[in-house]
Design a protein around this motif. Structure first.
Motif, mmCIF file in Angstrom:
data_model
loop_
_atom_site.group_PDB
_atom_site.id
_atom_site.type_symbol
_atom_site.label_atom_id
_atom_site.label_comp_id
_atom_site.label_asym_id
_atom_site.label_seq_id
_atom_site.Cartn_x
_atom_site.Cartn_y
_atom_site.Cartn_z
ATOM 1 N N ILE A 71 -6.658 1.677 85.261
ATOM 2 C CA ILE A 71 -4.869 1.745 85.003
ATOM 3 C C ILE A 71 -4.336 3.572 86.080
ATOM 4 O O ILE A 71 -3.236 3.651 86.924
ATOM 5 N N GLY A 72 -4.792 4.568 85.499
ATOM 6 C CA GLY A 72 -4.617 5.940 85.595
ATOM 7 C C GLY A 72 -4.458 5.707 87.858
ATOM 8 O O GLY A 72 -4.144 6.111 88.332
ATOM 9 N N LEU A 73 -5.527 5.260 88.403
ATOM 10 C CA LEU A 73 -6.246 4.858 89.718
ATOM 11 C C LEU A 73 -4.882 4.338 90.410
ATOM 12 O O LEU A 73 -4.389 4.751 91.330
ATOM 13 N N CYS A 74 -4.701 3.026 89.999
ATOM 14 C CA CYS A 74 -3.559 2.970 90.044
ATOM 15 C C CYS A 74 -2.923 2.290 90.432
ATOM 16 O O CYS A 74 -1.961 2.763 91.758
ATOM 17 N N LEU A 75 -2.134 3.957 89.190
ATOM 18 C CA LEU A 75 -1.064 4.767 89.117
ATOM 19 C C LEU A 75 -0.598 5.620 90.616
ATOM 20 O O LEU A 75 0.185 5.034 91.004
ATOM 21 N N LEU A 76 -2.100 5.897 90.546
ATOM 22 C CA LEU A 76 -1.891 7.100 90.952
ATOM 23 C C LEU A 76 -1.404 6.765 92.538
ATOM 24 O O LEU A 76 -0.907 7.369 93.565
ATOM 25 N N LEU A 77 -2.140 5.708 93.269
ATOM 26 C CA LEU A 77 -2.670 5.174 94.511
ATOM 27 C C LEU A 77 -1.204 4.415 95.098
ATOM 28 O O LEU A 77 -0.141 4.766 95.707
ATOM 29 N N TYR A 78 -0.110 3.749 94.053
ATOM 30 C CA TYR A 78 1.382 3.209 93.343
ATOM 31 C C TYR A 78 2.057 4.114 93.889
ATOM 32 O O TYR A 78 2.697 3.844 94.618
ATOM 33 N N GLN A 79 2.379 5.749 93.024
ATOM 34 C CA GLN A 79 2.928 6.643 93.161
ATOM 35 C C GLN A 79 2.816 6.767 94.973
ATOM 36 O O GLN A 79 3.615 7.353 95.441
ATOM 37 N N ASN A 80 1.606 7.545 96.112
ATOM 38 C CA ASN A 80 1.465 7.893 96.576
ATOM 39 C C ASN A 80 1.674 6.521 97.754
ATOM 40 O O ASN A 80 1.818 7.396 99.275
ATOM 41 N N ASN A 88 1.096 -3.973 96.699
ATOM 42 C CA ASN A 88 2.911 -4.881 96.423
ATOM 43 C C ASN A 88 2.358 -6.672 96.410
ATOM 44 O O ASN A 88 2.852 -7.374 94.539
ATOM 45 N N TRP A 89 1.349 -6.953 96.422
ATOM 46 C CA TRP A 89 0.311 -8.273 96.393
ATOM 47 C C TRP A 89 -0.034 -8.276 94.638
ATOM 48 O O TRP A 89 -0.524 -9.702 94.264
ATOM 49 N N LEU A 90 -0.812 -6.978 94.622
ATOM 50 C CA LEU A 90 -1.508 -6.789 93.700
ATOM 51 C C LEU A 90 0.002 -6.757 92.065
ATOM 52 O O LEU A 90 -0.844 -7.436 91.202
ATOM 53 N N ILE A 91 0.807 -7.141 92.478
ATOM 54 C CA ILE A 91 1.827 -6.622 91.475
ATOM 55 C C ILE A 91 2.112 -7.960 90.402
ATOM 56 O O ILE A 91 1.703 -7.856 88.553
ATOM 57 N N PRO A 92 2.400 -9.439 90.204
ATOM 58 C CA PRO A 92 1.836 -9.917 90.200
ATOM 59 C C PRO A 92 1.239 -10.866 89.368
ATOM 60 O O PRO A 92 0.900 -11.241 88.472
ATOM 61 N N ALA A 93 -0.204 -10.247 89.683
ATOM 62 C CA ALA A 93 -1.641 -10.471 89.104
ATOM 63 C C ALA A 93 -1.758 -9.128 87.628
ATOM 64 O O ALA A 93 -1.764 -10.158 86.182
ATOM 65 N N ALA A 137 -7.496 -15.466 92.291
ATOM 66 C CA ALA A 137 -6.151 -15.153 91.175
ATOM 67 C C ALA A 137 -4.683 -14.144 91.282
ATOM 68 O O ALA A 137 -3.974 -14.688 91.703
ATOM 69 N N VAL A 138 -4.744 -13.864 92.753
ATOM 70 C CA VAL A 138 -3.686 -12.766 93.431
ATOM 71 C C VAL A 138 -2.873 -14.085 94.341
ATOM 72 O O VAL A 138 -2.181 -13.548 94.064
ATOM 73 N N VAL A 139 -3.505 -14.467 94.361
ATOM 74 C CA VAL A 139 -3.023 -15.438 95.312
ATOM 75 C C VAL A 139 -2.497 -16.768 94.705
ATOM 76 O O VAL A 139 -1.040 -16.850 94.810
ATOM 77 N N PHE A 140 -3.101 -17.068 93.474
ATOM 78 C CA PHE A 140 -2.775 -17.749 91.697
ATOM 79 C C PHE A 140 -1.216 -16.955 91.699
ATOM 80 O O PHE A 140 -0.392 -17.353 91.735
ATOM 81 N N ALA A 141 -1.496 -15.799 91.587
ATOM 82 C CA ALA A 141 -0.109 -14.740 90.631
ATOM 83 C C ALA A 141 0.974 -14.825 91.493
ATOM 84 O O ALA A 141 2.365 -15.107 91.023
ATOM 85 N N ASN A 142 0.478 -14.955 93.127
ATOM 86 C CA ASN A 142 2.022 -14.290 93.626
ATOM 87 C C ASN A 142 3.123 -15.727 93.934
ATOM 88 O O ASN A 142 4.076 -16.061 93.821
ATOM 89 N N ARG A 149 8.993 -16.407 86.236
ATOM 90 C CA ARG A 149 9.105 -15.027 85.995
ATOM 91 C C ARG A 149 7.947 -14.674 85.298
ATOM 92 O O ARG A 149 7.901 -13.061 85.455
ATOM 93 N N TYR A 150 6.990 -15.636 83.786
ATOM 94 C CA TYR A 150 5.882 -14.567 83.825
ATOM 95 C C TYR A 150 4.624 -15.543 83.569
ATOM 96 O O TYR A 150 5.292 -17.315 84.720
ATOM 97 N N GLY A 151 3.491 -14.968 83.892
ATOM 98 C CA GLY A 151 2.996 -15.913 83.681
ATOM 99 C C GLY A 151 2.622 -16.682 82.951
ATOM 100 O O GLY A 151 3.436 -17.207 81.922
ATOM 101 N N LEU A 152 1.911 -18.312 82.761
ATOM 102 C CA LEU A 152 2.159 -19.546 82.263
ATOM 103 C C LEU A 152 1.861 -18.703 80.870
ATOM 104 O O LEU A 152 2.155 -19.643 79.422
#
Length: 164
Positions: A71-80, A88-93, A137-142, A149-152
């Motif tokens: 989680i920390g790594l993903c947040l750092l990557l997204y912020q940078n 951005n493709w990972l956000i819906p997942a 999973a990423v394709v399905f979520a997108n 608005r929400y997952g099933l």
């Protein structure tokens, strides 16, 4: 619940999540690897293992630590790198984690069990099946996020919790 109450948009918190999570995960695995061989002859030796079945304390600490670090790594990557399209493709997942987790258990693991691929497979086959599920999973979520608005299961849980 504790992590959700932190200021996740600050770099200090993101770094703490990464480093403390990684430290907890690695320390748990290291301690387990040192203690388990000596305690396997005793009836309580299994408690110090990091295997998921049964979920032992060391497994929970390792899994929680590595999840926190991720989680920390993903947040750092997204912020940078906020404009990187792959992120951005990972956000819906990330917003459909309950649905994707349950589908992983029922559909993915069930399919692997049916095919006889659940146990005793090579590392390359395990990585291949994990990558296939990840991208599916990423394709399905997108696709799902375009219409809902929400997952099933997130929708079901939200509906049930509003009635309570």
């Amino acid at each position: 619940i504790y992590l959700s109450r932190l200021s996740l948009n600050t770099k200090r918190v993101q770094r703490c999540l990464l480093y403390l999570g990684l430290s907890a995960g690695l320390l748990s695995v290291l301690l387990s690897s040192q203690l388990t061989p000596y305690l396997n002859n005793h009836s309580l030796g299994w408690i110090f293992a990091t295997s998921p079945v049964p979920p032992t304390p060391f497994y929970l600490i390792a899994a929680g630590g590595f999840a926190t670090a991720t989680i920390g790594l993903c947040l750092l990557l997204y912020q940078n790198f906020p404009h990187v399209r792959a992120i951005n493709w990972l956000i819906p997942a990330g917003r459909q984690t309950l649905t994707l987790y349950i589908f992983h258990i029922i559909l993915a693991m069930g399919t692997l069990e049916y095919l006889g691929w659940l146990y005793g497979q090579s590392l390359s086959r395990a990585v291949l099946t994990a990558l296939i599920y990840f991208f599916s999973a990423v394709v399905f979520a997108n696709i799902w996020a375009k219409y809902f608005r929400y997952g099933l299961l997130e929708s079901v849980l939200a509906g049930v919790s509003k009635r309570i």
